[in-house]
Each structure stands twice: as C-alpha cells, then as structure tokens.
Design an enzyme around this catalytic site. Structure first.
Site, PDB file in Angstrom:
ATOM      1  N   HIS B  78       0.846  -1.194   0.000  1.00  0.00           N
ATOM      2  CA  HIS B  78       0.000   0.000   0.000  1.00  0.00           C
ATOM      3  C   HIS B  78       0.884   1.247   0.000  1.00  0.00           C
ATOM      4  O   HIS B  78       0.690   2.159  -0.809  1.00  0.00           O
ATOM      5  CB  HIS B  78      -0.927   0.011   1.216  1.00  0.00           C
ATOM      6  CG  HIS B  78      -1.549   1.354   1.489  1.00  0.00           C
ATOM      7  ND1 HIS B  78      -2.528   1.898   0.693  1.00  0.00           N
ATOM      8  CD2 HIS B  78      -1.300   2.280   2.450  1.00  0.00           C
ATOM      9  CE1 HIS B  78      -2.868   3.098   1.163  1.00  0.00           C
ATOM     10  NE2 HIS B  78      -2.124   3.359   2.225  1.00  0.00           N
ATOM     11  N   TYR B 258       9.002  15.858   0.976  1.00  0.00           N
ATOM     12  CA  TYR B 258       8.850  17.203   0.421  1.00  0.00           C
ATOM     13  C   TYR B 258       8.661  17.157  -1.081  1.00  0.00           C
ATOM     14  O   TYR B 258       7.997  18.019  -1.663  1.00  0.00           O
ATOM     15  CB  TYR B 258      10.016  18.092   0.833  1.00  0.00           C
ATOM     16  CG  TYR B 258       9.769  18.630   2.213  1.00  0.00           C
ATOM     17  CD1 TYR B 258       8.911  19.699   2.397  1.00  0.00           C
ATOM     18  CD2 TYR B 258      10.295  18.017   3.333  1.00  0.00           C
ATOM     19  CE1 TYR B 258       8.611  20.165   3.653  1.00  0.00           C
ATOM     20  CE2 TYR B 258      10.003  18.471   4.607  1.00  0.00           C
ATOM     21  CZ  TYR B 258       9.160  19.545   4.756  1.00  0.00           C
ATOM     22  OH  TYR B 258       8.841  19.988   6.005  1.00  0.00           O
ATOM     23  N   HIS B 303      14.990  12.397  12.283  1.00  0.00           N
ATOM     24  CA  HIS B 303      13.799  12.461  13.144  1.00  0.00           C
ATOM     25  C   HIS B 303      12.922  11.224  12.953  1.00  0.00           C
ATOM     26  O   HIS B 303      11.989  11.019  13.722  1.00  0.00           O
ATOM     27  CB  HIS B 303      13.005  13.759  12.959  1.00  0.00           C
ATOM     28  CG  HIS B 303      12.419  13.977  11.607  1.00  0.00           C
ATOM     29  ND1 HIS B 303      12.294  15.204  11.040  1.00  0.00           N
ATOM     30  CD2 HIS B 303      11.903  13.126  10.692  1.00  0.00           C
ATOM     31  CE1 HIS B 303      11.739  15.117   9.851  1.00  0.00           C
ATOM     32  NE2 HIS B 303      11.488  13.850   9.611  1.00  0.00           N
ATOM     33  N   THR B 329       7.551  26.548   6.343  1.00  0.00           N
ATOM     34  CA  THR B 329       6.313  25.885   5.940  1.00  0.00           C
ATOM     35  C   THR B 329       5.112  26.648   6.483  1.00  0.00           C
ATOM     36  O   THR B 329       4.129  26.881   5.769  1.00  0.00           O
ATOM     37  CB  THR B 329       6.291  24.432   6.450  1.00  0.00           C
ATOM     38  OG1 THR B 329       7.550  23.829   6.146  1.00  0.00           O
ATOM     39  CG2 THR B 329       5.183  23.640   5.806  1.00  0.00           C
ATOM     40  N   LYS B 332       4.182  29.786   4.636  1.00  0.00           N
ATOM     41  CA  LYS B 332       3.384  29.585   3.427  1.00  0.00           C
ATOM     42  C   LYS B 332       1.901  29.568   3.756  1.00  0.00           C
ATOM     43  O   LYS B 332       1.088  30.132   3.022  1.00  0.00           O
ATOM     44  CB  LYS B 332       3.754  28.260   2.773  1.00  0.00           C
ATOM     45  CG  LYS B 332       5.054  28.346   2.032  1.00  0.00           C
ATOM     46  CD  LYS B 332       5.440  26.982   1.546  1.00  0.00           C
ATOM     47  CE  LYS B 332       6.570  27.060   0.583  1.00  0.00           C
ATOM     48  NZ  LYS B 332       6.176  27.523  -0.730  1.00  0.00           N
TER      49      LYS B 332
HETATM   50  C1  HEM Z   1       5.763  20.575   9.502  1.00  0.00           C
HETATM   51  C2  HEM Z   1       6.448  19.721   8.876  1.00  0.00           C
HETATM   52  C3  HEM Z   1       6.692  18.280   9.311  1.00  0.00           C
HETATM   53  C4  HEM Z   1       7.274  17.827  10.445  1.00  0.00           C
HETATM   54  C5  HEM Z   1       7.813  18.645  11.598  1.00  0.00           C
HETATM   55  C6  HEM Z   1       7.286  16.373  10.342  1.00  0.00           C
HETATM   56  C7  HEM Z   1       7.822  15.514  11.295  1.00  0.00           C
HETATM   57  C8  HEM Z   1       7.798  14.137  11.228  1.00  0.00           C
HETATM   58  C9  HEM Z   1       8.402  13.246  12.168  1.00  0.00           C
HETATM   59  C10 HEM Z   1       9.193  13.680  13.409  1.00  0.00           C
HETATM   60  C11 HEM Z   1       8.154  11.965  11.764  1.00  0.00           C
HETATM   61  C12 HEM Z   1       8.625  10.673  12.431  1.00  0.00           C
HETATM   62  C13 HEM Z   1       7.605  10.143  13.339  1.00  0.00           C
HETATM   63  C14 HEM Z   1       7.962   8.783  13.842  1.00  0.00           C
HETATM   64  O1  HEM Z   1       8.244   7.867  13.034  1.00  0.00           O
HETATM   65  O2  HEM Z   1       7.943   8.596  15.066  1.00  0.00           O
HETATM   66  C15 HEM Z   1       7.378  12.056  10.563  1.00  0.00           C
HETATM   67  C16 HEM Z   1       6.929  10.962   9.846  1.00  0.00           C
HETATM   68  C17 HEM Z   1       6.411  11.049   8.581  1.00  0.00           C
HETATM   69  N1  HEM Z   1       6.124  12.204   7.887  1.00  0.00           N
HETATM   70 FE1  HEM Z   1       6.293  14.087   8.591  1.00  0.00          FE
HETATM   71  N2  HEM Z   1       6.692  15.998   9.193  1.00  0.00           N
HETATM   72  C18 HEM Z   1       6.329  17.138   8.519  1.00  0.00           C
HETATM   73  C19 HEM Z   1       5.725  17.212   7.284  1.00  0.00           C
HETATM   74  C20 HEM Z   1       5.502  16.127   6.480  1.00  0.00           C
HETATM   75  C21 HEM Z   1       5.068  16.212   5.109  1.00  0.00           C
HETATM   76  C22 HEM Z   1       4.799  17.510   4.367  1.00  0.00           C
HETATM   77  C23 HEM Z   1       4.961  14.944   4.666  1.00  0.00           C
HETATM   78  C24 HEM Z   1       4.554  14.430   3.320  1.00  0.00           C
HETATM   79  C25 HEM Z   1       3.953  15.064   2.406  1.00  0.00           C
HETATM   80  C26 HEM Z   1       5.319  14.060   5.732  1.00  0.00           C
HETATM   81  C27 HEM Z   1       5.317  12.685   5.643  1.00  0.00           C
HETATM   82  C28 HEM Z   1       5.708  11.846   6.638  1.00  0.00           C
HETATM   83  C29 HEM Z   1       5.690  10.411   6.521  1.00  0.00           C
HETATM   84  C30 HEM Z   1       5.286   9.609   5.287  1.00  0.00           C
HETATM   85  C31 HEM Z   1       6.120   9.907   7.742  1.00  0.00           C
HETATM   86  C32 HEM Z   1       6.180   8.450   8.187  1.00  0.00           C
HETATM   87  C33 HEM Z   1       7.271   7.682   7.618  1.00  0.00           C
HETATM   88  C34 HEM Z   1       7.164   6.262   8.110  1.00  0.00           C
HETATM   89  O3  HEM Z   1       7.674   5.955   9.187  1.00  0.00           O
HETATM   90  O4  HEM Z   1       6.558   5.446   7.404  1.00  0.00           O
HETATM   91  N3  HEM Z   1       5.627  14.810   6.820  1.00  0.00           N
HETATM   92  N4  HEM Z   1       7.174  13.381  10.254  1.00  0.00           N
HETATM   93 CU   LIG Z   2      10.748  13.340   7.863  1.00  0.00          CU
END
Ligand code: HEM
Ligand SMILES: [Cu+2]
Lengths: 68, 526
Positions: B78, B258, B303, B329, B332
C-alpha cells in the site's frame, strides 16, 4: 538598478546573506526581492544558500553541545 | 493569439499515429501527461483496495479476513504503490501538461526521453504488484524496507528492488526533462521571477529528485548485493550495520516527503489567487521559502530514527532542525490565508479542495512537530499517531491538491466543464470521511496502538471501527471522482478559454481544449 551592479563586494556579500537569512525564515519584502533579482545571480544565491545551510547546521551543533 | 491558432490548425494535418500507437510512441507532452495521470489513478485505486483490505481486517479485533503474513504484505505494498505509483506520477502528469503551457513552451525539452520516462512505469508497477505471486509473497517489512527483514525475505523483495530502480530511473529522467524545459524553453520575457509558482515548485522538486533518488537507488542496490552476492553492508553478523540503512534510507526519505508536497504547494498557490481574484500574497517569499525548505529538508532525516539508538546530541540536533523547518512551511500557510483575505472569493470545487488542503495540511504539520519532539516521539513512534500525521499531510495534503488541480485544469484539458454539483459532493464526502478515518487514529496512537499489526487489544476496538467505516466511505467517494472525470471527458458545457475569470497564467490564453500543439510561436510576455 545599474548602481547595484557596481556596489562594493562587501555590500554584495551582505545582500546575499540577508537574502538567504530571510529565505530561511520564508519572508522577503517585494522591494528587496526586486533589487535581489536584478543584482544577484542565481549561482550567488544558491552558493549563499548552501553556506547558509552549513552555518545553520554548525550553529545547531554548537547549541546542542552547549546544552548537553 | 490569432497567429498561434492558425499555426495549430496547420499542424492538425500532420500525420501522427492513431489508436494504441499514438500512446505507445507519443512524444507529445499532453498525451504523456494524460498517461501519467491515468496511470496514477489506476495505482491509486490499486493501493486503495489494499488499504480497504487492511481496514476491513482492522474493523474488529482478532484475525478475520487475511492472515498476518498477507496483512504485512498489504501494508508494505500500500505504501509503495501510493508513494511511487499514485502521488509522484500524478505530479509528473501535472508537470507534463502544465509546465510547457505555463511558461509558453511548445513541448518538453526531451520529448523522446519523456516517452521513455513514462513507459518505464508500467513494467515497474507489474514487478511491484507481481511480487504478490512470487514464492514467499510480496515484501512484508513495511514500505521503508529496513533490514534485517528485507535481507531475509523471498524473491518478492528482489522484484521490488528492481521496481524501485526502474521507477527511480524514470523519476530522474523526468526531473532532468523538467529542469531543462524550465531553464531553457521559457517564452521570451518570462524571467525566473515571473514564472507561475507551480513551475517554481516543480523546478525545485526536480532538483531534489535528482539529488536523492540516486541515494535510494544506492540503498536498495546494497540490499540487493547483501541478499544475493554475499556482501554485508547491513548484516550485523557479517560486520555490517542495519542502522546505516536507516540513515541512507531517510536521507532519501525525508526529502522525498517534500518531493510529494512541494508540487502540491504549487497547485494550491495557483488555485487560491484565481478564486480569491487577487495576486498571490508574497510571491517572492513563497519562492524563497520553497527553495530553503528544499535545502533544509536534507538535514532532518534522523527524526525518523529517534528510537533506533542515537546519542542525545544527535536527538537534540535533529529535533531542533526539524522544528525550525516548520517555520518556512508555516509562513506559506500565512501567505495563502493572506491571499484570501479580502479577496472576492468563490467556492468552486478546486477552491474547496485548496481550502481543505490548507486547513488539514496545517493539522498534519502540527502533528509532525509533535512527533519531532524527542520525548514525545519515543512514546508515539511506530504507533497510529504517526499514521495519522502522515495521512494528514499526504492525503489531505498532496492528494487533495491533486484533486484540486484536476478540477482546476480539467476544463482546459477536455474543453468541457465538469459537473460542479458532483464535484462539490466529491469534496464534502472526501472531507468528511477522511477525517472520520484519520482523526481518530491520533487517539489510537496516543493510547499506544502500534502500526503494521493485524490484531489489537480490545480497548482500541471502537476507534478502529469508526476508522474502518470512514475508510470505506472515503474509498467509495473516489469512484464519484472517476465518474465526474469520465463525464467531463465525454461532454458537458463548453469551456471558454479563460475558464475561471481570475486565472492569470498563460494556459488560460489558449483555447479549451488546449490544442495538441500549443505555443509553437512563443507568446509575448509583458
Ligand atoms: C511541519 C512539517 C513536518 C514535520 C515537523 C514532520 C515531522 C515528522 C516526524 C518527526 C516523523 C517521524 C515520526 C515517527 O516515526 O515517530 C514524521 C513521519 C512522517 N512524515 Fe512528517 N513531518 C512534517 C511534514 C511532512 C510532510 C509535508 C509529509 C509528506 C507530504 C510528511 C510525511 C511523513 C511520513 C510519510 C512519515 C512516516 C514515515 C514512516 O515511518 O513510514 N511529513 N514526520
Ligand atoms: Cu521526515
């Protein structure tokens, strides 16, 4: 705008630094942008951005070293 | 304009193949864009069926529908199908259609390579989906394919690795094409700082892709040699380091998120000014912020690894860096809001999706910042909280922007207006069911429900049932989108050239549907 192109290297450096700083914050005044666009080349801004990123990393490392 | 038009009529007579050969051999950016978009939609439905199977299994505690091995294959595929098959190709489809028209170019720079970039995707998709039928089934270690699991699995994993290689090659070629088109083929007078924001975001995204796709290719190649040729990059028993894979993967992975959101920013930045009938507030800030987000997105990858074992200095560094990147971000979001401020707004379907985007993407940004706080992430990592976070940024972020963009440009592409009433229904149903599905997952995550597990403890039952009902509602609502698009292709009110009275970019100077060859004579830009 012609004068801008002949400005001192120091002034130019400052302008790049300012452009990069504001870009990291995400805000830029339209008038400043216009003068950036006419007097800075893309290469200068990109190199400035990379130096800015390196400084950003070093500052954070420093902060982290201090607090731990 | 008249000159452009006459030219097009003259060209309508040149012989290009029809039927299947038209699509197989096409070098036309509009045809290729259409193929990308249909490919993406088919993959979206495929990944969606997997998601619904997952949610059906999670409807109740216990194991009812699929066995755990297959469940893990479903979660893995998926993720891979949605990221590499649905979201990314959709944006490339938009780029193919829109970038040449928005900068006044006749086509993409490398028209044949464009054909090749697209036609690499179907074989990659077949490899990926074919892995279900390989001995041992599809990969089941999650879309992040961490070793040691990914080193141990059956040949389905090798098929997936090849699929990733092929899709990566396709992305890199697509990016080179987009970069070259934007840098070399702009109409005279279209300076960089006059480019529509969608073009800017794609230019920056393309650079990011060229930077990080090879990193992913390297990571999966090392996996491949570990699996088949006796190397030990990631095998601890042989002196390798499984955590190194995580570093390499996320050095690709965070910029990748991103890559999936910057073109969405671009689409939203086109829609909001049109329907607010005001120029984008802070255009230059938007350009600068996008560029700096791209640079900074390369220094926050760990992270995702706070609980993988890391010195506290590392944790603090990545926590601070991640939280600081949320600043451009956030700026924006303020810019979009300020664009709407005192605008004469109307709420056609594209605008609804754009506003839904701003609202829900911001929520996803906030939960991202929550995840970025190390002491909290140690609690929520690998729980449904993370699932909720990234579905808010990817579904109500990237996907909503894709829907908004599709409604926005459909009249230009097909020459017909879509059914506005049904479009609005599609939006409101998506909005309602999306939140029903994913909002409760925040609670599940905070309460400790782990992700990627087919069974769960009884206290999670109610929220899971709600979430599953939401998921089926959301999935079915997307069939409405398919219906609206088909209906629009087949007929409907004739679209004018401008379509939307507020649209200021170049594509709106072309007739609707946009002629097969457009801007063979570059337009004049004031
Ligand atoms: C304000 C901006 C963002 C911050 C501060 C942020 C922060 C984080 C953090 C710390 C994690 C890890 C969480 C964990 O596994 O315990 C995470 C996971 C994730 N974030 Fe974000 N994120 C942001 C924006 C985005 C955006 C814009 C996207 C995609 C369009 C995104 C997609 C993902 C995905 C796919 C994961 C999970 C990955 C996985 O373990 O399968 N994030 N994010
Ligand atoms: Cu990330």
């Amino acid at each position: 705008m012609k004068e801008d192109n002949k400005q001192q290297p120091r002034g130019k450096f400052l302008q790049i630094a300012k452009a990069v700083f504001w870009a990291f914050f995400g805000v830029r005044k339209q008038s400043d942008l216009d003068s950036d666009a006419s007097s800075l080349t893309p290469a200068q801004v990109i190199i400035g951005g990379l130096i800015g990123a390196a400084l950003f990393v070093m500052t954070l490392v420093l902060v982290v070293k201090i607090v731990t | 304009m008249a000159a452009v038009h006459d030219h097009d009529i003259a060209h309508a007579h040149d012989h290009h193949p029809t039927g299947l050969m038209r699509w197989l051999t096409s070098t036309n950016h509009k045809d290729i864009g259409t193929m990308y978009l249909w490919f993406s939609f088919i993959m979206f439905l495929t990944g969606g069926v997997m998601a619904l199977t997952i949610r059906a299994e999670l409807f109740q505690p216990g194991i009812q529908i699929v066995n755990p091995e297959f469940f893990n294959q479903l979660t893995t595929l998926h993720g891979l199908v949605m990221i590499f098959g649905a979201i990314m190709p959709a944006f490339v489809g938009f780029a193919n259609w829109q970038v040449p028209m928005m900068i006044g170019a006749p086509d993409m720079a490398f028209a044949r390579m464009n054909n090749w970039s697209f036609w690499l995707l179907p074989p990659a998709a077949l490899l990926l989906l074919g892995s279900f039928f390989a001995p041992g089934g599809a990969p089941a270690g999650g879309w992040t394919i961490y070793p040691p699991l990914s080193v141990q699995m059956g040949m389905g994993m090798d098929m997936t690795i090849f699929a990733i290689h092929i899709m990566g090659a396709s992305s890199i070629m697509g990016s080179i094409n987009i970069i070259t088109t934007i840098l070399n083929m702009r109409a005279p007078g279209m300076t960089l700082m006059k480019m529509p924001l969608f073009v800017w975001t794609w230019l920056i995204t393309a650079y990011l892709l060229v930077l990080v796709m090879p990193v992913l290719a390297g990571a999966v190649t090392m996996l491949l040699t570990d699996r088949n040729f006796g190397t030990n990059f990631f095998n601890a028993a042989g002196g390798g380091d499984p955590v190194m894979f995580q570093h390499i993967f996320w050095f690709f992975g965070h910029p990748e998120v991103y890559i999936m959101i910057l073109p969405a920013f671009g689409i939203v930045s086109e829609i909001i000014p049109t329907f607010a009938r005001k120029p984008l507030f802070g255009y230059s800030s938007m350009v600068y912020a996008t560029a700096s987000i791209a640079i900074l997105s390369c220094i926050v990858w760990a992270h995702h690894m706070f609980t993988a074992g890391m010195p506290v200095t590392g944790q603090l560094f990545f926590m601070y860096a991640t939280m600081l990147i949320a600043v451009p971000t956030g700026v924006k979001v303020f810019n979009w809001t300020a664009t709407m401020w005192r605008g004469s707004m109307t709420f056609e379907t594209p605008m609804l999706f754009a506003i839904g985007f701003i609202f829900l993407f911001t929520l996803g940004g906030f939960s991202g910042v929550v995840c970025a706080i190390v002491p909290i992430d140690i609690q929520v990592q690998d729980t449904y909280y993370v699932i909720a976070h990234f579905h808010y940024v990817l579904v109500s972020g990237a996907l909503f922007a894709i829907f908004g963009g599709a409604y926005y440009w459909l009249p230009k592409w097909t020459g017909h207006m879509y059914d506005e009433t049904l479009g609005k229904w599609h939006f409101w149903l998506s909005m309602f069911f999306f939140n029903l599905t994913f909002f409760v997952q925040h609670f599940l995550g905070l309460a400790g429900m782990p992700r990627r597990i087919p069974d769960y403890a009884l206290q999670f039952a109610d929220f899971n049932m709600i979430s599953s009902i939401g998921a089926f509602g959301f999935g079915l609502s997307q069939l409405l989108f398919l219906y609206v698009v088909l209906k629009c292709i087949r007929g409907g009110a004739k679209a004018s050239a401008e379509v939307w009275e507020g649209g200021k970019t170049l594509e709106w100077t072309l007739p609707s549907p946009a002629p097969y060859h457009s801007f063979e004579t570059p337009p004049v830009i004031r």
